[in-house]
Design an enzyme around this catalytic site. Structure first.
Site, PDB file in Angstrom:
ATOM      1  N   ARG A  54       0.899  -1.150  -0.332  1.00 32.22           N
ATOM      2  CA  ARG A  54      -0.558   0.144   0.126  1.00 32.22           C
ATOM      3  C   ARG A  54       0.445   1.241  -0.394  1.00 32.22           C
ATOM      4  O   ARG A  54       0.490   2.596  -0.803  1.00 32.22           O
ATOM      5  CB  ARG A  54      -0.842  -0.458   1.068  1.00 32.22           C
ATOM      6  CG  ARG A  54      -1.878   1.099   1.439  1.00 32.22           C
ATOM      7  CD  ARG A  54      -3.258   1.257   1.876  1.00 32.22           C
ATOM      8  NE  ARG A  54      -3.478  -0.005   2.701  1.00 32.22           N
ATOM      9  CZ  ARG A  54      -2.259   0.234   4.634  1.00 32.22           C
ATOM     10  NH1 ARG A  54      -1.440   1.489   4.843  1.00 32.22           N
ATOM     11  NH2 ARG A  54      -3.083  -0.568   4.729  1.00 32.22           N
ATOM     12  N   TYR A 107     -13.344  21.601 -12.197  1.00 29.89           N
ATOM     13  CA  TYR A 107     -13.728  20.644 -12.202  1.00 29.89           C
ATOM     14  C   TYR A 107     -14.697  20.045 -11.351  1.00 29.89           C
ATOM     15  O   TYR A 107     -14.382  20.415  -9.894  1.00 29.89           O
ATOM     16  CB  TYR A 107     -13.062  19.298 -12.115  1.00 29.89           C
ATOM     17  CG  TYR A 107     -13.006  18.355 -12.261  1.00 29.89           C
ATOM     18  CD1 TYR A 107     -13.111  18.306 -13.815  1.00 29.89           C
ATOM     19  CD2 TYR A 107     -12.370  17.057 -10.972  1.00 29.89           C
ATOM     20  CE1 TYR A 107     -13.486  16.602 -13.795  1.00 29.89           C
ATOM     21  CE2 TYR A 107     -12.940  16.291 -11.650  1.00 29.89           C
ATOM     22  CZ  TYR A 107     -13.385  15.436 -12.999  1.00 29.89           C
ATOM     23  OH  TYR A 107     -13.938  14.137 -13.065  1.00 29.89           O
ATOM     24  N   ASP A 179      -4.698  22.227 -10.421  1.00 29.73           N
ATOM     25  CA  ASP A 179      -4.797  20.966 -11.381  1.00 29.73           C
ATOM     26  C   ASP A 179      -4.551  20.955 -13.042  1.00 29.73           C
ATOM     27  O   ASP A 179      -5.451  22.376 -13.577  1.00 29.73           O
ATOM     28  CB  ASP A 179      -6.912  21.155 -11.499  1.00 29.73           C
ATOM     29  CG  ASP A 179      -7.179  19.785 -12.089  1.00 29.73           C
ATOM     30  OD1 ASP A 179      -6.375  19.112 -12.807  1.00 29.73           O
ATOM     31  OD2 ASP A 179      -8.400  18.657 -11.385  1.00 29.73           O
ATOM     32  N   LYS A 204      -5.840  11.465 -18.112  1.00 30.21           N
ATOM     33  CA  LYS A 204      -6.197  11.929 -18.989  1.00 30.21           C
ATOM     34  C   LYS A 204      -5.268  11.703 -20.242  1.00 30.21           C
ATOM     35  O   LYS A 204      -5.482  10.115 -20.685  1.00 30.21           O
ATOM     36  CB  LYS A 204      -6.896  12.903 -19.028  1.00 30.21           C
ATOM     37  CG  LYS A 204      -7.446  13.542 -17.894  1.00 30.21           C
ATOM     38  CD  LYS A 204      -9.048  12.918 -18.307  1.00 30.21           C
ATOM     39  CE  LYS A 204     -10.251  12.360 -17.092  1.00 30.21           C
ATOM     40  NZ  LYS A 204     -10.450  14.003 -17.037  1.00 30.21           N
TER      41      LYS A 204
HETATM   42  C1  LIG Z   1     -10.649  14.066 -15.523  1.00 30.26           C
HETATM   43  C2  LIG Z   1     -10.455  15.096 -14.277  1.00 30.26           C
HETATM   44  C3  LIG Z   1     -10.454  15.332 -12.848  1.00 30.26           C
HETATM   45  C4  LIG Z   1     -10.905  14.051 -12.854  1.00 30.26           C
HETATM   46  O1  LIG Z   1     -10.084  12.901 -13.325  1.00 30.26           O
HETATM   47  P1  LIG Z   1     -10.809  10.875 -12.733  1.00 30.26           P
HETATM   48  O2  LIG Z   1      -9.098  10.006 -13.442  1.00 30.26           O
HETATM   49  O3  LIG Z   1     -11.325  11.074 -13.820  1.00 30.26           O
HETATM   50  O4  LIG Z   1     -10.731  10.670 -11.558  1.00 30.26           O
HETATM   51  C5  LIG Z   1      -9.700  16.148 -13.294  1.00 30.26           C
HETATM   52  N1  LIG Z   1      -9.687  17.298 -12.805  1.00 30.26           N
HETATM   53  C6  LIG Z   1      -9.961  17.269 -14.371  1.00 30.26           C
HETATM   54  C7  LIG Z   1      -9.592  18.830 -15.054  1.00 30.26           C
HETATM   55  C8  LIG Z   1     -10.060  16.570 -15.230  1.00 30.26           C
HETATM   56  O5  LIG Z   1     -10.330  16.667 -16.080  1.00 30.26           O
END
Ligand SMILES: *Cc1c(COP(=O)(O)O)cnc(C)c1O
Length: 386
Positions: A54, A107, A179, A204
């Site tokens: 973990r 987001y 982010d 992504k």
């Molecule tokens: C998709 C996304 C997230 C979250 O990512 P997940 O892996 O789907 O939890 C966070 N910030 C942005 C800008 C996103 O597009």
């Protein structure tokens, strides 16, 4: 080492793994120690090396090192999703009685976490206009713990003046959390613009093939990293081994993929701007897009995600367009190899700023398909508006 070379060679050492090119996937919970002394030492130093599944494996450490290097930070922590990266970071720093400033363009699931979990834990979230820039100064209170930025804004694509925000934050000892998913570590270098913690939804572009959930949190220095790592361990979060493998594999082609996403998206955005059915194109690399100057000053490129506002107020027309644009698939998330589209919700949640699009829109993720095919597809869709 230049970045493209690092993408190919970073985070692996074939000669340490019998010559195999890619690092092995460790499926591990228990780690065996050779004797009692080593066991006691391992228990006393959970953050040094391979101690328990973990807490991380040689593979997750390799991924974290590679991403931290690309972001330009000290060290990273891998977690099971982008959203887990966001929530774990907020929980690492915000405590009962604290005030946090969050961009109104954030987001949506981040907003939900602030409005529900953090609120229940006694943390006050204040949303600020993403265009505020240095004006953030007036919002900082004695109990402000962190400022959360995201550029461009999720769905609405505002580019924030991060250096201006970070300057005010620094002068009052407030942390800046970003982010950085849209630009990836290749097209925005958060730590040279005053950010303290950078978050990647690696789901992504880093994974890049729509086949794994993964998040990464990179910190600017050791003290910040330790706080996050300890919280992530406390919360019991750990990224899956296969997912770390796919993240590391994704890095190998991130540069070429991203350049192609950028090229296709930019050419489509320019073409869409000249179409009579299109009211606005929300793409920070277009001079017509608000925030373009900031993007040009601070970013090294643009990715495949942008928005268009069409000259219609009728959701039925938007659906007709969406049904006509194959090879664009209809689906959430983005960053994978294929083109995607979703309707842009006009009822976008805002607390501190206005978002008036003037029409209904579509969010496009432009994939790696042939540009002519994509253009023809969108052309077919736009005909639905007459
Ligand atoms: C998709 C996304 C997230 C979250 O990512 P997940 O892996 O789907 O939890 C966070 N910030 C942005 C800008 C996103 O597009």
């Amino acid at each position: 080492m230049s970045e493209d070379t690092f993408l190919v060679h970073g985070g692996r050492n074939p000669l340490l793994q019998e010559g195999a090119v890619n690092p092995p996937v460790y499926h591990a919970s228990t780690i065996i120690y050779p004797d009692a002394k080593a066991l006691r030492h391992g228990a006393a130093t959970p953050l040094e090396g391979f101690r328990y599944g973990r807490f991380g494996t040689p593979l997750s450490f390799a991924l974290e090192e590679a991403v931290a290097e690309l972001e330009g930070g000290y060290k990273a922590v891998s977690v099971p999703s982008g959203l887990a990266a966001i929530t774990a970071t907020l929980l690492s720093f915000a405590e009962a009685g604290d005030h946090i400033l969050v961009s109104d363009s954030v987001y949506f699931p981040t907003r939900k976490f602030c409005d529900q979990t953090l609120k229940n834990f006694g943390v006050e979230t204040e949303y600020y206009d993403p265009w505020l820039g240095a004006g953030i100064k007036e919002r900082i209170r004695p109990n402000t713990r962190l400022i959360y930025v995201e550029a461009p804004g999720s769905l609405t694509f505002e580019i924030q003046d991060i250096p201006a925000i970070a300057k005010e934050a620094k002068s009052q000892n407030v942390l800046v959390v970003m982010d950085n998913t849209w630009a990836t570590p290749l097209f925005f270098k958060p730590f040279s613009h005053g950010v303290d913690v950078s978050i990647q939804a690696a789901t992504k572009y880093i994974v890049g093939h729509a086949d794994a959930m993964l998040g990464l949190i990179t910190a600017k220095d050791e003290a910040t990293w330790l706080k996050i790592k300890k919280k992530v361990m406390e919360l019991g979060l750990c990224a899956g081994s296969e997912e770390c493998f796919l993240g590391l594999r994704g890095l190998r082609t991130l540069g070429v993929r991203l350049r192609q996403h950028q090229e296709n998206a930019l050419r489509l955005a320019q073409w869409l701007e000249s179409q009579p059915q299109v009211l606005k194109v929300l793409h920070p690399a277009l001079p017509s897009c608000p925030g373009h100057e900031i993007w040009q000053r601070d970013f090294l490129g643009s990715s495949g995600l942008f928005g268009i506002i069409l000259k219609t107020e009728d959701p039925g027309t938007i659906d007709k367009v969406l049904n006509k644009i194959k090879p664009f698939s209809l689906g959430y998330s983005w960053g994978g190899f294929e083109s995607l589209a979703i309707p842009l919700d006009p009822g976008i949640c805002r607390a501190a700023s206005q978002w008036e699009a003037g029409g209904l829109g579509i969010r496009l993720h432009v994939g790696l398909e042939d540009l002519t095919d994509l253009k023809q597809a969108l052309g077919r869709g736009l005909k639905e508006l007459g």
